[in-house]
Design a protein around this motif. Structure first.
Motif, short mmCIF file in Angstrom:
data_model
loop_
_atom_site.label_atom_id
_atom_site.label_comp_id
_atom_site.label_asym_id
_atom_site.label_seq_id
_atom_site.Cartn_x
_atom_site.Cartn_y
_atom_site.Cartn_z
N GLY A 168 -3.32 3.18 -10.63
CA GLY A 168 -3.67 3.91 -9.42
C GLY A 168 -2.73 3.57 -8.27
O GLY A 168 -2.73 4.24 -7.24
N ALA A 169 -1.89 2.52 -8.45
CA ALA A 169 -0.92 2.16 -7.41
C ALA A 169 0.20 3.21 -7.41
O ALA A 169 0.47 3.85 -8.43
N TYR A 170 0.84 3.37 -6.28
CA TYR A 170 1.95 4.33 -6.19
C TYR A 170 3.07 3.92 -7.14
O TYR A 170 3.78 4.75 -7.68
N SER A 171 3.22 2.61 -7.31
CA SER A 171 4.28 2.13 -8.21
C SER A 171 4.03 2.60 -9.64
O SER A 171 4.99 2.85 -10.38
N GLU A 172 2.77 2.71 -10.03
CA GLU A 172 2.47 3.21 -11.37
C GLU A 172 2.95 4.66 -11.48
O GLU A 172 3.55 5.08 -12.47
N LEU A 207 10.41 -0.75 -9.05
CA LEU A 207 9.91 -1.49 -7.88
C LEU A 207 10.33 -0.81 -6.58
O LEU A 207 11.46 -0.30 -6.47
N PRO A 208 9.44 -0.83 -5.57
CA PRO A 208 9.78 -0.18 -4.30
C PRO A 208 10.81 -0.99 -3.52
O PRO A 208 10.74 -2.22 -3.50
N VAL A 209 11.76 -0.31 -2.87
CA VAL A 209 12.71 -1.03 -2.02
C VAL A 209 12.68 -0.58 -0.57
O VAL A 209 13.04 -1.34 0.33
N SER A 216 12.26 -1.37 4.86
CA SER A 216 12.61 -2.04 3.61
C SER A 216 11.52 -2.96 3.10
O SER A 216 10.78 -3.57 3.88
N ILE A 217 11.44 -3.07 1.78
CA ILE A 217 10.55 -4.05 1.16
C ILE A 217 11.44 -5.25 0.84
O ILE A 217 12.10 -5.33 -0.20
N HIS A 218 11.51 -6.16 1.81
CA HIS A 218 12.52 -7.23 1.77
C HIS A 218 12.40 -8.12 0.55
O HIS A 218 13.40 -8.59 0.02
N SER A 259 -5.42 -2.94 2.57
CA SER A 259 -4.42 -2.26 1.74
C SER A 259 -3.14 -3.08 1.69
O SER A 259 -3.03 -4.14 2.32
N HIS A 260 -2.19 -2.57 0.94
CA HIS A 260 -0.85 -3.16 0.92
C HIS A 260 -0.29 -3.08 2.35
O HIS A 260 -0.49 -2.07 3.04
N PRO A 261 0.43 -4.13 2.81
CA PRO A 261 0.94 -4.12 4.19
C PRO A 261 1.78 -2.87 4.50
O PRO A 261 1.72 -2.34 5.62
N GLN A 262 2.53 -2.38 3.51
CA GLN A 262 3.34 -1.17 3.74
C GLN A 262 2.42 0.02 4.02
O GLN A 262 2.68 0.83 4.90
N ALA A 263 1.35 0.13 3.24
CA ALA A 263 0.44 1.25 3.42
C ALA A 263 -0.26 1.16 4.78
O ALA A 263 -0.43 2.17 5.48
N ALA A 265 0.98 -0.21 7.43
CA ALA A 265 1.99 0.15 8.44
C ALA A 265 2.20 1.67 8.47
O ALA A 265 2.37 2.25 9.54
N GLN A 266 2.16 2.30 7.31
CA GLN A 266 2.42 3.75 7.24
C GLN A 266 1.28 4.57 7.84
O GLN A 266 1.44 5.77 8.08
N CYS A 267 0.11 3.96 8.04
CA CYS A 267 -1.05 4.70 8.55
C CYS A 267 -1.52 4.19 9.91
O CYS A 267 -2.57 4.60 10.41
N ASP A 285 -2.77 -7.10 -2.04
CA ASP A 285 -1.58 -7.06 -2.91
C ASP A 285 -1.03 -5.66 -3.16
O ASP A 285 0.17 -5.45 -3.24
N ASP A 286 -1.90 -4.71 -3.38
CA ASP A 286 -1.44 -3.33 -3.59
C ASP A 286 -2.57 -2.40 -3.22
O ASP A 286 -3.72 -2.82 -3.08
N THR A 287 -2.25 -1.13 -3.05
CA THR A 287 -3.23 -0.17 -2.54
C THR A 287 -4.40 0.01 -3.52
O THR A 287 -5.56 -0.08 -3.13
N ALA A 288 -4.08 0.23 -4.79
CA ALA A 288 -5.15 0.46 -5.76
C ALA A 288 -5.97 -0.81 -5.97
O ALA A 288 -7.20 -0.74 -6.18
N VAL A 330 7.88 8.94 2.35
CA VAL A 330 8.48 8.80 1.02
C VAL A 330 8.84 7.35 0.75
O VAL A 330 9.36 6.67 1.63
N THR A 331 8.54 6.87 -0.46
CA THR A 331 8.97 5.52 -0.84
C THR A 331 10.05 5.64 -1.91
O THR A 331 9.93 6.45 -2.83
N ARG A 332 11.07 4.84 -1.75
CA ARG A 332 12.16 4.83 -2.74
C ARG A 332 11.99 3.62 -3.64
O ARG A 332 11.79 2.49 -3.16
O1 LIG Z 1 0.48 -0.70 -3.36
C1 LIG Z 1 0.98 0.22 -4.00
O2 LIG Z 1 0.33 1.16 -4.43
C2 LIG Z 1 2.40 0.17 -4.28
O3 LIG Z 1 2.83 0.79 -5.21
C3 LIG Z 1 3.29 -0.62 -3.36
C4 LIG Z 1 3.85 0.20 -2.23
C5 LIG Z 1 4.98 -0.60 -1.52
O4 LIG Z 1 5.27 -1.73 -1.85
O5 LIG Z 1 5.57 -0.03 -0.60
C6 LIG Z 1 4.48 1.41 -2.75
C7 LIG Z 1 4.43 2.59 -2.11
C8 LIG Z 1 3.80 2.72 -0.80
O6 LIG Z 1 4.85 2.67 0.12
C9 LIG Z 1 2.86 1.63 -0.49
C10 LIG Z 1 2.86 0.50 -1.21
#
Ligand SMILES: O=C(O)C(=O)C[C@]1(C(=O)O)C=C[C@@H](O)C=C1
Length: 465
Positions: A168-172, A207-209, A216-218, A259-263, A265-267, A285-288, A330-332
């Protein structure tokens, strides 16, 4: 009372580290993942590992590591000086353990892998099958086949792709976009995903960068430098976040959003402006994984930011949809493999490098950038990271490892390593820098982002690696 391993723990990969700390990876999968509480389940996995090591090495390890999740995945744990006093003794113990387990090993791909790894890198590592999936018949190990010595299969269900997070994670989702039809292997940390590929538990990692809003995901930039993996591709994934709660929970009930710190931050702006919501933010650790945590612990005062797929998987309700601060979020992700791919000129390629210099001032950076500018090579990204005095994986004995530098510079540019302009530019860059490494040269993700998330499932743009 006899102890039962409630799931097949399929491999143990031992790795000798310096001094008295030893780490190993355990991959596990359980068809009964929903039975019992999460704490129960974690406890049983930990006990299974402890008992196994105790039975075969004769001493109890102290398990240190992250809590495994229900279902399947790879976790990393370590033994702190509990088993043996030095590396040689540990390797002997591992060899004894391997031979005991090899004698019990099922006729499986894992036993092939164990031998392939031992043959390819000097047997520091052993992959040890523990049990057959149904816990029944055990066979002698099969002989090494020629196929075991060649690179892992490129496509199809046999390709195992490590990602960080839980289903369920975006990385999946990114792994599925990168390698349609592959088996996605959840890992609890980025580091574990790197190790899973290095130790042949997985064939690739995705893996997200960087993210278009959060930057960036440092951590992954640092890990790219520390490990030996090569970037063999990239995928860009539109990220559409939802605010998930247990059924019936209202905005007013929420005191915490996890949520994941990136998520998060994005919201951030959307959450701050959301009427009726007054909640603290907490990193997970991750969104899912955040959604799973809320569901597993019946937290009615907590919401998770995650995907709509996570809502389905963990029985959550979508309280708000599309809560990212920008619709073009968008995540790369980078696709990583043990071997680099052969760079080509017949389609758009990107190349990622990292360099450092030991001169004062900005002139080196200027010269490096000029080497690309004069040859009309477009840079798509430049990132600097403070240099920590780490030992760089591929420079251990080449004598080119940097000593003390202030920064590492990561640069992505839009051209293939096969392009003579790039070769000339890099030859020039090498003259100004004291450390230069090509992280990978790989096909660019050309998927039109406007096509959105819905179109990604049918994507087959990634066929070359
Ligand atoms: O937590 C997740 O679902 C991830 O896949 C990680 C992650 C990330 O590390 O940036 C991937 C994409 C989104 O930007 C939010 C979180």
């Amino acid at each position: 009372m006899p102890f039962h391993i409630p799931f097949p723990s399929q491999l143990l990969a031992f790795e000798a580290a310096p001094a008295t700390s030893f780490s190993f990876l355990v991959s596990y999968s359980s068809s009964n993942s929903n039975r019992g509480s999460r704490a129960d389940w974690c406890g049983r996995l930990a006990m299974a590992v402890v008992n196994f090591v105790k039975a075969h090495i004769g001493q109890s390890p102290k398990l240190q590591g992250r809590t495994p999740r229900r279902g399947s995945g790879v976790v990393r744990s370590s033994l702190q000086g509990a088993v043996v006093g030095n590396r040689a003794e540990w390797l002997t113990s591992c060899a004894v353990l391997s031979s005991k387990v090899a004698a019990l090993a099922p006729h499986s791909t894992n036993s092939h892998l164990a031998l392939a790894v031992a043959a390819s890198n000097g047997a520091v590592l052993d992959l040890i099958p523990l049990e057959t999936v149904d816990g029944s018949a055990r066979h002698l190990p099969a002989p090494l086949r020629i196929a075991d010595l060649s690179p892992a299969p490129m496509h199809g269900s046999e390709l195992r792709v490590a990602y960080q997070g839980v289903p369920g994670a975006y990385s999946e989702k990114a792994s599925g976009k990168a390698y349609p039809g592959s088996d996605a292997i959840p890992c609890d940390q980025f580091e574990v995903a790197f190790q899973a590929v290095e130790n042949w538990i997985a064939d690739r990692a995705v893996l997200p960068v960087e993210n278009s809003l959060g930057g960036s995901i440092h951590r992954n930039y640092d890990l790219l430098l520390r490990h030996r993996l090569h970037i063999v591709g990239e995928v860009q994934l539109p990220v559409h976040h939802c605010l998930l709660v247990l059924p019936g929970v209202r905005k007013e009930d929420i005191t915490r959003v996890i949520s994941h710190p990136q998520a998060l931050a994005q919201c951030e702006h959307t959450l701050t402006r959301m009427p009726g919501l007054n909640a603290a933010r907490e990193a997970f650790d991750d969104t899912a994984g955040a959604a799973e945590h809320v569901a597993a612990n019946s937290l009615r005062d907590t919401a998770a930011i995650a995907s709509s797929r996570a809502a389905e998987l963990y029985g959550m309700e979508v309280l708000a949809d599309g809560i990212q601060d920008d619709s073009g979020n968008v995540t790369r992700f980078v696709m990583l493999a043990r071997e680099p791919i052969v760079p080509r000129m017949d389609r758009p390629f990107k190349t990622s490098i990292v360099f450092a210099h030991d001169k004062e001032g900005t002139s080196v950076l200027f010269k490096v950038l000029s080497a690309f500018a004069f040859r009309d090579i477009s840079l798509t990204k430049i990132e600097s990271r403070p240099h920590r005095p780490i030992r760089l994986a591929d420079d251990a004995d080449s004598g080119t490892a940097p000593k003390q530098f202030e920064y590492m510079f990561y640069v992505d540019f839009q051209a293939s390593l096969a392009d003579p302009r790039v070769q000339n530019a890099l030859a020039e860059v090498q003259e100004f820098t004291s450390f230069l490494r090509v992280l990978g040269s790989y096909p660019m993700d050309m998927t039109p982002m406007a096509a959105g998330v819905a179109s990604l499932d049918s994507s087959s743009a990634y066929s070359s690696s």
